[in-house]
Enzyme design. Structure first.
Site, PDB file in Angstrom:
ATOM      1  N   ILE A  24       0.822  -1.217   0.000  1.00  0.00           N
ATOM      2  CA  ILE A  24       0.000   0.000   0.000  1.00  0.00           C
ATOM      3  C   ILE A  24       0.855   1.265   0.000  1.00  0.00           C
ATOM      4  O   ILE A  24       0.341   2.361   0.171  1.00  0.00           O
ATOM      5  CB  ILE A  24      -0.980   0.017   1.181  1.00  0.00           C
ATOM      6  CG1 ILE A  24      -0.246  -0.100   2.521  1.00  0.00           C
ATOM      7  CG2 ILE A  24      -2.003  -1.108   1.044  1.00  0.00           C
ATOM      8  CD1 ILE A  24      -1.156   0.033   3.737  1.00  0.00           C
ATOM      9  N   GLN A  68       8.559 -13.357 -10.715  1.00  0.00           N
ATOM     10  CA  GLN A  68       9.375 -14.478 -11.170  1.00  0.00           C
ATOM     11  C   GLN A  68       9.494 -14.543 -12.687  1.00  0.00           C
ATOM     12  O   GLN A  68      10.382 -15.212 -13.213  1.00  0.00           O
ATOM     13  CB  GLN A  68       8.806 -15.799 -10.637  1.00  0.00           C
ATOM     14  CG  GLN A  68       9.024 -15.990  -9.150  1.00  0.00           C
ATOM     15  CD  GLN A  68       8.309 -17.217  -8.624  1.00  0.00           C
ATOM     16  OE1 GLN A  68       7.363 -17.114  -7.855  1.00  0.00           O
ATOM     17  NE2 GLN A  68       8.761 -18.392  -9.027  1.00  0.00           N
ATOM     18  N   CYS A  89       6.955 -12.163   4.206  1.00  0.00           N
ATOM     19  CA  CYS A  89       7.609 -12.543   5.460  1.00  0.00           C
ATOM     20  C   CYS A  89       7.186 -13.916   5.966  1.00  0.00           C
ATOM     21  O   CYS A  89       7.834 -14.485   6.850  1.00  0.00           O
ATOM     22  CB  CYS A  89       7.321 -11.495   6.537  1.00  0.00           C
ATOM     23  SG  CYS A  89       5.563 -11.389   6.993  1.00  0.00           S
TER      24      CYS A  89
END
Length: 383
Positions: A24, A68, A89
């Site tokens: 964001i 990717q 994370c």
């Protein structure tokens, strides 16, 4: 490269920046708050709703393809001086499976590391943010190995907003990397992991890894933190004074958004239901307007009460804590705006109206602290 750097400074050209996992916009707000003359040439984010929020605030929609799938040639065309990254994370959290590089959510970051040596102009600087625990992962080992081979010098930090005057306990890992011959201002910290922001301010009394501040150090930090009430948008009430919350409501209404998950238009809808207090009261972290420390808000805040973030007592009892009846303290959730305040987002940050309450909390829980990242970026770009 040093001559190019000097020329850039003399001509006051803006640094060209790539922002990966832009979410964001916390990293971009940090870049703006740092005062660095820079231009974000592109942002990358796969989450559609996060991109709605980013576009709403910055008038630019991030590239939404899979990282990717990027090639070295794709990255070369941006001619960026710095890459700022806040990768997922979950592979490194204590609550997760801790698969590290074996977790599919780590693959895109590993792909970026693979691409760096194949670019015609590797970035002069990199900045990586992640959870505490990343520093002991095999992904971290891969990152440091790659950066070392490519002549980068790193300085690593584990820092919390508490160290910057914000009453918010959210320790995070940060890696700052500069490619030789670009120097860090404090070279004493090269290739070290520090728990102190001292190098950012030209001080050398660093706290190295394994020597984290003791409790007395934490107590001293809290002395310099602003009270929680400075971060509230809804009025706080103390000493048992009547609340501005509508007393006709007993807080039993579902606060978890199961009635359309719309954003509450009145204060009472943020009250914690009595049923939840009765069931989970012992597991709740309660703070008061004059508190100097608030627990980390996770992406599950407002959905669950256990371990997802602090709750605010809107009526302050004579004796704080769970010794007093929690139901009488009229506990409420912090609003999304207040959570954004704890993350030091600017006042003009806002969510588009179609973003649900759960989405707002989830996105903020995945974001970062501008109060911490801005001085780190200022230090990284300072030559």
């Amino acid at each position: 490269m040093a001559e190019q750097e000097l020329q850039r400074i003399n001509e006051k050209k803006p640094w060209q920046v790539l922002e990966f996992y832009s979410g964001i916009g916390g990293m971009r707000y940090s870049l703006m708050a740092s005062g660095i003359v820079s231009e974000v040439v592109e942002a990358f984010e796969i989450n559609d709703s996060a991109n709605d929020v980013y576009q709403h605030n910055f008038k630019h929609r991030p590239y939404q393809g899979n990282i990717q799938s990027l090639t070295a040639a794709d990255l070369d065309k941006y001619n960026a001086d710095a890459w700022l990254l806040s990768p997922p994370c979950q592979p490194y959290t204590r609550q997760g499976l801790q698969k590290h590089s074996g977790d599919a959510r780590a693959f895109s970051f590993l792909r970026i590391l693979e691409l760096i040596p194949h670019t015609t102009k590797p970035p002069q600087m990199l900045f990586v943010e992640n959870v505490v625990g990343f520093e002991t992962s095999d992904t971290h080992m891969e990152m440091i190995g790659t950066l070392t081979k490519l002549d980068y010098v790193t300085q690593e930090f584990i820092l919390s907003p508490l160290q910057f005057g914000v009453p918010y306990s959210r320790p995070r890992y940060f890696c700052l990397a500069k490619r030789k011959p670009l120097p860090f201002k404090s070279q004493h910290s090269n290739n070290k992991l520090l728990w102190s922001p001292d190098p950012l301010y030209g001080r050398d009394d660093q706290v190295e890894f394994g020597k984290c501040q003791a409790e007395e150090g934490l107590d001293k930090l809290l002395e310099f933190c602003k009270p929680v009430e400075k971060f509230l948008e809804l009025a706080a009430h103390v000493d048992g004074e009547p609340s501005s919350v509508d007393d006709s409501e007993n807080g039993s209404k579902d606060c978890c958004g199961q009635e359309g998950d719309s954003v509450p238009d009145s204060v009472h809808q943020y009250l914690v239901p009595v049923s939840l207090i009765e069931r989970w009261g012992n597991a709740m972290d309660i703070v008061y307007p004059d508190s100097k420390r608030c627990c980390c808000f996770t992406k599950s805040y407002y959905r669950y009460v256990k371990g997802t973030g602090s709750l605010l007592a809107t009526v302050q009892p004579k004796i704080k804590g769970k010794e007093s009846c929690l139901k009488e303290q009229r506990l409420r959730y912090f609003t999304p705006r207040e959570v954004a305040n704890f993350h030091s987002f600017p006042e003009d940050f806002e969510f588009p109206k179609h973003i649900s309450l759960r989405q707002r909390y989830a996105m903020l829980g995945n974001s970062l602290s501008v109060a911490v990242v801005a001085p780190l970026l200022r230090y990284l770009f300072d030559s």
